[in-house]
Design a protein around this motif. Structure first.
Motif, PDB file in Angstrom:
ATOM      1  N   HIS A 747      34.450  55.673  54.642  1.00 42.16           N
ATOM      2  CA  HIS A 747      34.902  56.588  53.595  1.00 42.16           C
ATOM      3  C   HIS A 747      36.108  55.989  52.876  1.00 42.16           C
ATOM      4  O   HIS A 747      36.970  55.370  53.498  1.00 42.16           O
ATOM      5  CB  HIS A 747      35.280  57.948  54.193  1.00 42.16           C
ATOM      6  N   PRO A 748      36.196  56.112  51.550  1.00 42.48           N
ATOM      7  CA  PRO A 748      37.334  55.535  50.821  1.00 42.48           C
ATOM      8  C   PRO A 748      38.692  55.978  51.350  1.00 42.48           C
ATOM      9  O   PRO A 748      39.640  55.189  51.361  1.00 42.48           O
ATOM     10  CB  PRO A 748      37.104  56.022  49.384  1.00 42.48           C
ATOM     11  N   ARG A 749      38.815  57.225  51.809  1.00 38.90           N
ATOM     12  CA  ARG A 749      40.108  57.666  52.341  1.00 38.90           C
ATOM     13  C   ARG A 749      40.412  56.994  53.676  1.00 38.90           C
ATOM     14  O   ARG A 749      41.572  56.741  53.998  1.00 38.90           O
ATOM     15  CB  ARG A 749      40.117  59.186  52.491  1.00 38.90           C
ATOM     16  N   THR A 750      39.380  56.725  54.446  1.00 38.24           N
ATOM     17  CA  THR A 750      39.593  55.968  55.689  1.00 38.24           C
ATOM     18  C   THR A 750      40.099  54.565  55.370  1.00 38.24           C
ATOM     19  O   THR A 750      41.013  54.045  56.030  1.00 38.24           O
ATOM     20  CB  THR A 750      38.282  55.884  56.484  1.00 38.24           C
ATOM     21  N   LEU A 751      39.520  53.946  54.354  1.00 34.19           N
ATOM     22  CA  LEU A 751      39.962  52.604  53.959  1.00 34.19           C
ATOM     23  C   LEU A 751      41.388  52.628  53.430  1.00 34.19           C
ATOM     24  O   LEU A 751      42.151  51.678  53.649  1.00 34.19           O
ATOM     25  CB  LEU A 751      39.000  52.042  52.903  1.00 34.19           C
ATOM     26  N   THR A 752      41.776  53.706  52.758  1.00 37.04           N
ATOM     27  CA  THR A 752      43.166  53.836  52.310  1.00 37.04           C
ATOM     28  C   THR A 752      44.112  53.900  53.508  1.00 37.04           C
ATOM     29  O   THR A 752      45.175  53.268  53.516  1.00 37.04           O
ATOM     30  CB  THR A 752      43.327  55.089  51.438  1.00 37.04           C
ATOM     31  N   SER A 753      43.731  54.659  54.545  1.00 38.54           N
ATOM     32  CA  SER A 753      44.544  54.730  55.765  1.00 38.54           C
ATOM     33  C   SER A 753      44.671  53.359  56.415  1.00 38.54           C
ATOM     34  O   SER A 753      45.743  52.970  56.898  1.00 38.54           O
ATOM     35  CB  SER A 753      43.927  55.712  56.765  1.00 38.54           C
ATOM     36  N   CYS A 754      43.577  52.626  56.434  1.00 39.50           N
ATOM     37  CA  CYS A 754      43.589  51.287  57.029  1.00 39.50           C
ATOM     38  C   CYS A 754      44.545  50.373  56.266  1.00 39.50           C
ATOM     39  O   CYS A 754      45.342  49.636  56.855  1.00 39.50           O
ATOM     40  CB  CYS A 754      42.171  50.729  57.018  1.00 39.50           C
ATOM     41  N   SER A 755      44.500  50.432  54.936  1.00 45.29           N
ATOM     42  CA  SER A 755      45.379  49.610  54.112  1.00 45.29           C
ATOM     43  C   SER A 755      46.839  49.982  54.324  1.00 45.29           C
ATOM     44  O   SER A 755      47.719  49.110  54.431  1.00 45.29           O
ATOM     45  CB  SER A 755      44.997  49.776  52.632  1.00 45.29           C
ATOM     46  N   ASN A 756      47.116  51.285  54.404  1.00 46.58           N
ATOM     47  CA  ASN A 756      48.497  51.726  54.583  1.00 46.58           C
ATOM     48  C   ASN A 756      49.053  51.333  55.948  1.00 46.58           C
ATOM     49  O   ASN A 756      50.235  50.991  56.076  1.00 46.58           O
ATOM     50  CB  ASN A 756      48.584  53.238  54.388  1.00 46.58           C
ATOM     51  N   LEU A 757      48.219  51.392  56.971  1.00 49.83           N
ATOM     52  CA  LEU A 757      48.672  50.940  58.295  1.00 49.83           C
ATOM     53  C   LEU A 757      49.010  49.457  58.254  1.00 49.83           C
ATOM     54  O   LEU A 757      50.022  49.017  58.826  1.00 49.83           O
ATOM     55  CB  LEU A 757      47.598  51.213  59.342  1.00 49.83           C
ATOM     56  N   ALA A 758      48.184  48.671  57.585  1.00 47.30           N
ATOM     57  CA  ALA A 758      48.458  47.234  57.478  1.00 47.30           C
ATOM     58  C   ALA A 758      49.797  46.983  56.781  1.00 47.30           C
ATOM     59  O   ALA A 758      50.573  46.118  57.203  1.00 47.30           O
ATOM     60  CB  ALA A 758      47.324  46.550  56.714  1.00 47.30           C
ATOM     61  N   SER A 759      50.091  47.741  55.743  1.00 47.46           N
ATOM     62  CA  SER A 759      51.367  47.566  55.035  1.00 47.46           C
ATOM     63  C   SER A 759      52.545  47.926  55.931  1.00 47.46           C
ATOM     64  O   SER A 759      53.592  47.261  55.901  1.00 47.46           O
ATOM     65  CB  SER A 759      51.383  48.435  53.769  1.00 47.46           C
ATOM     66  N   ALA A 760      52.382  48.973  56.745  1.00 50.57           N
ATOM     67  CA  ALA A 760      53.460  49.350  57.662  1.00 50.57           C
ATOM     68  C   ALA A 760      53.678  48.278  58.721  1.00 50.57           C
ATOM     69  O   ALA A 760      54.821  47.957  59.089  1.00 50.57           O
ATOM     70  CB  ALA A 760      53.129  50.690  58.314  1.00 50.57           C
ATOM     71  N   LEU A 761      52.618  47.687  59.218  1.00 54.77           N
ATOM     72  CA  LEU A 761      52.751  46.598  60.195  1.00 54.77           C
ATOM     73  C   LEU A 761      53.420  45.385  59.551  1.00 54.77           C
ATOM     74  O   LEU A 761      54.235  44.688  60.190  1.00 54.77           O
ATOM     75  CB  LEU A 761      51.377  46.219  60.736  1.00 54.77           C
ATOM     76  N   HIS A 762      53.092  45.127  58.305  1.00 55.57           N
ATOM     77  CA  HIS A 762      53.728  44.025  57.572  1.00 55.57           C
ATOM     78  C   HIS A 762      55.233  44.234  57.494  1.00 55.57           C
ATOM     79  O   HIS A 762      56.029  43.302  57.706  1.00 55.57           O
ATOM     80  CB  HIS A 762      53.110  43.942  56.173  1.00 55.57           C
ATOM     81  N   ALA A 763      55.659  45.483  57.211  1.00 50.68           N
ATOM     82  CA  ALA A 763      57.093  45.766  57.132  1.00 50.68           C
ATOM     83  C   ALA A 763      57.782  45.596  58.475  1.00 50.68           C
ATOM     84  O   ALA A 763      58.977  45.305  58.530  1.00 50.68           O
ATOM     85  CB  ALA A 763      57.297  47.186  56.622  1.00 50.68           C
ATOM     86  N   LEU A 764      57.037  45.761  59.559  1.00 46.10           N
ATOM     87  CA  LEU A 764      57.602  45.579  60.900  1.00 46.10           C
ATOM     88  C   LEU A 764      57.611  44.117  61.324  1.00 46.10           C
ATOM     89  O   LEU A 764      58.013  43.798  62.450  1.00 46.10           O
ATOM     90  CB  LEU A 764      56.806  46.398  61.917  1.00 46.10           C
ATOM     91  N   GLY A 765      57.153  43.210  60.453  1.00 46.14           N
ATOM     92  CA  GLY A 765      57.118  41.795  60.778  1.00 46.14           C
ATOM     93  C   GLY A 765      55.902  41.377  61.581  1.00 46.14           C
ATOM     94  O   GLY A 765      55.828  40.227  62.020  1.00 46.14           O
ATOM     95  N   ARG A 766      54.934  42.271  61.735  1.00 41.49           N
ATOM     96  CA  ARG A 766      53.727  41.942  62.509  1.00 41.49           C
ATOM     97  C   ARG A 766      52.666  41.447  61.526  1.00 41.49           C
ATOM     98  O   ARG A 766      51.659  42.095  61.252  1.00 41.49           O
ATOM     99  CB  ARG A 766      53.272  43.170  63.294  1.00 41.49           C
ATOM    100  N   HIS A 767      52.938  40.242  60.978  1.00 42.14           N
ATOM    101  CA  HIS A 767      52.167  39.756  59.840  1.00 42.14           C
ATOM    102  C   HIS A 767      50.721  39.421  60.202  1.00 42.14           C
ATOM    103  O   HIS A 767      49.813  39.633  59.392  1.00 42.14           O
ATOM    104  CB  HIS A 767      52.860  38.523  59.233  1.00 42.14           C
ATOM    105  N   ARG A 768      50.507  38.869  61.393  1.00 41.34           N
ATOM    106  CA  ARG A 768      49.153  38.497  61.758  1.00 41.34           C
ATOM    107  C   ARG A 768      48.263  39.732  61.884  1.00 41.34           C
ATOM    108  O   ARG A 768      47.139  39.749  61.381  1.00 41.34           O
ATOM    109  CB  ARG A 768      49.179  37.696  63.080  1.00 41.34           C
ATOM    110  N   GLU A 769      48.756  40.789  62.556  1.00 46.94           N
ATOM    111  CA  GLU A 769      47.987  42.035  62.649  1.00 46.94           C
ATOM    112  C   GLU A 769      47.736  42.609  61.264  1.00 46.94           C
ATOM    113  O   GLU A 769      46.627  43.077  60.957  1.00 46.94           O
ATOM    114  CB  GLU A 769      48.744  43.052  63.501  1.00 46.94           C
ATOM    115  N   ALA A 770      48.778  42.592  60.427  1.00 44.96           N
ATOM    116  CA  ALA A 770      48.647  43.134  59.079  1.00 44.96           C
ATOM    117  C   ALA A 770      47.608  42.355  58.280  1.00 44.96           C
ATOM    118  O   ALA A 770      46.788  42.945  57.555  1.00 44.96           O
ATOM    119  CB  ALA A 770      49.994  43.110  58.367  1.00 44.96           C
ATOM    120  N   ALA A 771      47.631  41.029  58.407  1.00 42.81           N
ATOM    121  CA  ALA A 771      46.677  40.208  57.657  1.00 42.81           C
ATOM    122  C   ALA A 771      45.241  40.502  58.096  1.00 42.81           C
ATOM    123  O   ALA A 771      44.328  40.624  57.261  1.00 42.81           O
ATOM    124  CB  ALA A 771      46.999  38.728  57.850  1.00 42.81           C
ATOM    125  N   ASP A 772      45.030  40.632  59.401  1.00 43.03           N
ATOM    126  CA  ASP A 772      43.678  40.930  59.898  1.00 43.03           C
ATOM    127  C   ASP A 772      43.187  42.278  59.374  1.00 43.03           C
ATOM    128  O   ASP A 772      42.019  42.422  58.972  1.00 43.03           O
ATOM    129  CB  ASP A 772      43.675  40.929  61.431  1.00 43.03           C
TER     130      ASP A 772
END
Length: 824
Positions: A747-772
């Motif tokens: 679902h598009p909203r599920t994909l939005t949640s996935c993208s937002n989680l990746a951005s939050a991980l990026h801000a925490l410096g967890r770049h590899r998880e965020a990139a995946d």
């Protein structure tokens, strides 16, 4: 054996002592000394005898690893062919964990206990037990297979022969026959002393007949006990813990998973298709091993009409009775009935009827006449059974019948996945059980009368559910699957009433955010109206609009847009451009354009609709306020945040005045206003407003409602903007899990949640998880939304940014040598 080991050295010592005395002190003195030695030997012999009485001589198998000696012991102890375990002709699939549990019990410190393999007919209980027996033989245990024949005396005879093979003495057996000890106690005393055995009692369909006496097996005073030093394994359809007692290890069998089902089919018919095609057929057959074996044998037969998994699966829609539900001429024989899908369930129903549960069969038949989906327990009332059977039914009788059907595995009671704290009982049938039971009405049961009773009680239950507000939402989800057949059965005279019933339930599902169930009903109503009323009837056009809204809620935006464009044109042609229904189509099409990323088209259409609604309906009409809110969202998507904020602030005030502070549309306006505040950089104001809105959404609609999940996603994004990255990541992760469960992974909203989680991980410096995670989101958005959708482009940009950050953190730092100084 212990007596022989101790007695031999004692006797040797005595004889040696007497010979020494004769040589050393003479015959007379030796005669006196021999009396002393004899007395000592007598005392030692008494001790040895007492020790022997306390420790009966068990027929212990040689230790593992003794090779041929151990194999000989097994063959000698289990030499009778009548007690040999049946062969397992094909690999046992999907039961590894159950076999491991049984093997672990057999190999445990105590080496034994009671295992009860339970489940409805056709699940492969005997096959599992036979495979466990084979494994026990490979580990050099003595295995005995006893077939339960509904005869306690026969079971006593079988177990007595087994313990004789395991070394029970004739003296002890004589004690039992002479009445000095109970035979059952003698048998279990010996089984408690002897290790290295496994006894299987197969197909115990009548546990209370096991004996001796009428106590249930769980009393542990009969032929089934958990006290042995070996493993006793029972297979049964009765999986009630009360039947088998607290010390029994229950191993309930469930249908096989799709991949295991596919392997079973491919084992039988390897040339009938691919693994995916086999798994699809396995899913249709519900993972029931007996049905899989039936299909496999059919497909392997070179004279069969259908030779592929796919062809067989398609044929089941019209030929289920011939392919899987075929009758057998020798079905009266229980051993034959167990091997035939159509008849294996009759064994349980016949037993329940014999035990006095005469409602079990008609109740199961009524469930089989409904759709193959969970049924709300509230539908199964004594009044329904009374109307269907023509006999007066009490609540106690019905409760007892359903409880026994559950105990025998013919129905199950899955939990409704909801956090609404509204408990909803439900009953479900296995798909093959459903189809087989529906083939034949019970004696003295009229199928037409049953359908009339079901239709009347379904109608009453729907009316009660739609009038219950939010409390009725869980039941509405369950009822949805059972209403399309009701519409198909209705007469022309009752068509309008039945169609309105389905529409009413669909409206309730729309309010509940249950888009999947709503879509089912909207599609059914549209198809029926097109046939009965014609494609241009105003009711048909309204149903087109409703179906498109359900598609949009499912994230199927392209399909929704195509349908709405046709519907809008038809509305304008049939009703005119200013008709309220035409304006609704226009509003809905604009919203779908926004979801497709066509923001300017959406804004233009929303502005036109708002102008027309203000003129036709008035500025305070709820639909006019909805158009105001939608236009503001489109302006927000175009980056015109201040215009959107001004419009939303006024719309929110109007919503609160017209509809009230807790109305879902009011909460929607407040959520949208907070999103615009966030875009304007007013993060703390947005956070405060979103936190309040989220609380209200969860109170009014429930925490799993799609609107509540959307609000929680927005609140997590504001936390991220406030620098509270860990809180944001935790909330985004929770929201993603809930979106996947409620809306599905695509679902598009599920994909939005996935993208937002990746951005939050990026801000925490967890770049590899965020990139995946960004890579996964990009792939899914390209597939679901298309490569040029704005959100797809955003994912592509986010992935590039995170990969660049990951590369910077992985770049080796230039080493500073000791003579180099860092500038201050």
């Amino acid at each position: 054996m212990l007596a022989r080991l101790l007695w031999a050295p004692v006797c040797g010592l005595a004889a040696g002592g007497v010979a020494w005395a004769v040589l050393r002190v003479g015959l007379e003195t030796a005669d006196q000394l021999s009396g002393v030695i004899g007395g000592v030997v007598g005392l030692v012999g008494l001790a040895v005898s007492l020790l022997t009485l306390r420790s009966p001589a068990p027929a212990l198998p040689p230790a593992a690893g003794d090779g041929e000696a151990g194999g000989r012991w097994v063959r000698e102890a289990a030499a009778h062919a009548s007690y040999r375990a049946p062969a397992v002709p094909a690999p046992v699939r999907g039961r590894d964990s159950q076999l491991a549990d049984i093997q672990q019990m057999a190999a445990g410190r105590d080496g034994g206990g009671l295992v009860v393999v339970c489940g409805t007919g056709g699940l492969g209980k005997t096959t599992l037990a036979a495979q466990a027996a084979r494994q026990a033989e490979e580990q050099e245990r003595a295995v005995f297979w006893v077939r339960w024949q509904d005869d306690a005396a026969r079971l006593a005879h079988d177990l007595t022969r087994v313990v004789k093979e395991l070394g029970l003495s004739e003296t002890r057996l004589h004690d039992a026959h002479s009445g000095q000890a109970a035979l059952v106690d003698v048998v279990w005393e010996h089984l408690a002393a002897v290790r290295g055995w496994m006894i299987v009692i197969d197909n115990v369909d009548t546990p209370r007949s096991l004996g001796p006496g009428s106590e249930p097996p769980g009393a542990y005073r009969g032929w089934v006990r958990p006290d042995g030093a070996g493993l006793l394994l029972v297979t049964t359809r009765d999986g009630a813990p009360d039947t088998w007692g607290p010390r029994a290890r229950l191993v309930p069998l469930e249908p096989l998973a799709d991949d295991a089902s596919g392997r079973v089919l491919r084992d039988a018919a390897p040339g009938a298709g691919t693994a995916q095609e086999a798994a699809a057929l396995g899913e249709r057959l519900g993972g029931l091993p007996l049905a899989l074996e039936t299909a496999g044998r059919y497909l392997a037969n070179p004279t069969s009409r259908y030779r592929t998994f796919t062809a067989y699966r398609h044929a089941l829609a019209t030929e289920f009775g011939d392919l899987v539900g075929a009758e057998h001429p020798q079905a009266a024989d229980p051993e034959v009935a167990r091997t035939v899908v159509r008849h294996t369930f009759d064994l349980s129903l016949t037993q329940l009827h014999t035990d006095g549960y005469t409602l079990a069969r008609p109740a199961l038949f009524l469930l089989a006449l409904l759709a193959p989906a969970p049924v709300p327990r509230a539908l199964l009332t004594p009044a329904l059974l009374t109307d269907a059977t023509g006999r007066t039914v009490t609540a106690a009788e019905l409760d007892a019948a359903l409880a026994r059907l559950h105990q025998y595995g013919l129905i199950n009671t899955p939990d409704l996945p909801t956090s609404d704290s509204v408990a909803v009982g439900q009953v479900a049938l296995h798909p093959v059980v459903h189809d087989v039971i529906a083939l034949t009405a019970p004696p003295d049961t009229d199928r037409t009368r049953c359908y009339i009773a079901l239709d009347a009680h379904l109608t009453r239950t729907v009316h009660h559910t739609t009038g219950a507000g939010r409390a009725g939402w869980p039941a509405a989800r369950l009822l949805a699957a059972h209403l399309p057949p009701l519409l198909h059965r209705t007469s022309d005279a009752d068509f309008t009433t039945t169609r309105e019933l389905l529409d009413s339930l669909a409206d309730t599902l729309h309010d509940a955010g249950a888009a999947t169930e709503e879509h089912l009903l909207r599609r059914c109503v549209l198809d029926a109206e097109t046939q009965h009323l014609g494609p241009d009837h105003p009711r048909t056009l309204t149903s087109c609009n409703n179906l498109a809204s359900a598609l949009d809620a499912l994230g199927r935006h392209r399909e929704a847009a195509d349908l709405l464009q046709r519907t809008l044109a038809d509305h304008e042609r049939v009703l005119g451009p200013d008709h309220p229904d035409t304006l609704t189509s226009c509003n809905n099409l604009a919203s779908v354009m926004d979801a497709l990323g066509r923001y300017q088209e959406a804004a233009d259409l929303h502005r036109q609709t708002l102008t027309d609604r203000e003129r036709v309906l008035g500025p305070d009409h709820p639909r006019t306020l909805t158009s105001c809110s939608n236009l503001a969202s489109a302006l927000h998507a175009l980056g015109r945040h201040q215009e959107a904020a001004d419009l939303l602030q006024q719309t929110l005030a109007d919503h609160e005045r017209v509809l009230g502070a807790d109305h879902p549309e009011t909460l929607n306006s407040r959520n949208n206003f907070a999103s615009v505040l966030y875009a304007l950089g007013r993060h703390q104001e947005a956070a405060d407003l979103l936190q309040r809105t989220l609380t209200d959404y969860e109170r009014v609609l429930g925490p799993d409602h799609p609107r509540a999940l959307n609000s929680r996603n927005n609140f997590a994004s504001v936390l991220y903007a406030l620098g509270r990255h860990q809180e944001a990541a935790d909330l985004h992760r929770q929201t993603l899990t809930d979106h996947e469960r409620v809306l599905g992974p695509d679902h598009p909203r599920t994909l939005t949640s996935c993208s937002n989680l990746a951005s939050a991980l990026h801000a925490l410096g967890r770049h590899r998880e965020a990139a995946d995670l960004h890579q996964q989101t990009l792939t899914d958005r390209e597939r679901v939304l298309g490569p040029n959708h704005p959100e797809t482009l955003m994912s592509r940009n986010n992935l590039a940014e995170v990969r660049a950050a990951a590369a910077r953190t992985q770049r080796p730092q230039r080493r500073r040598w000791p003579w180099q100084r860092t500038r201050p």
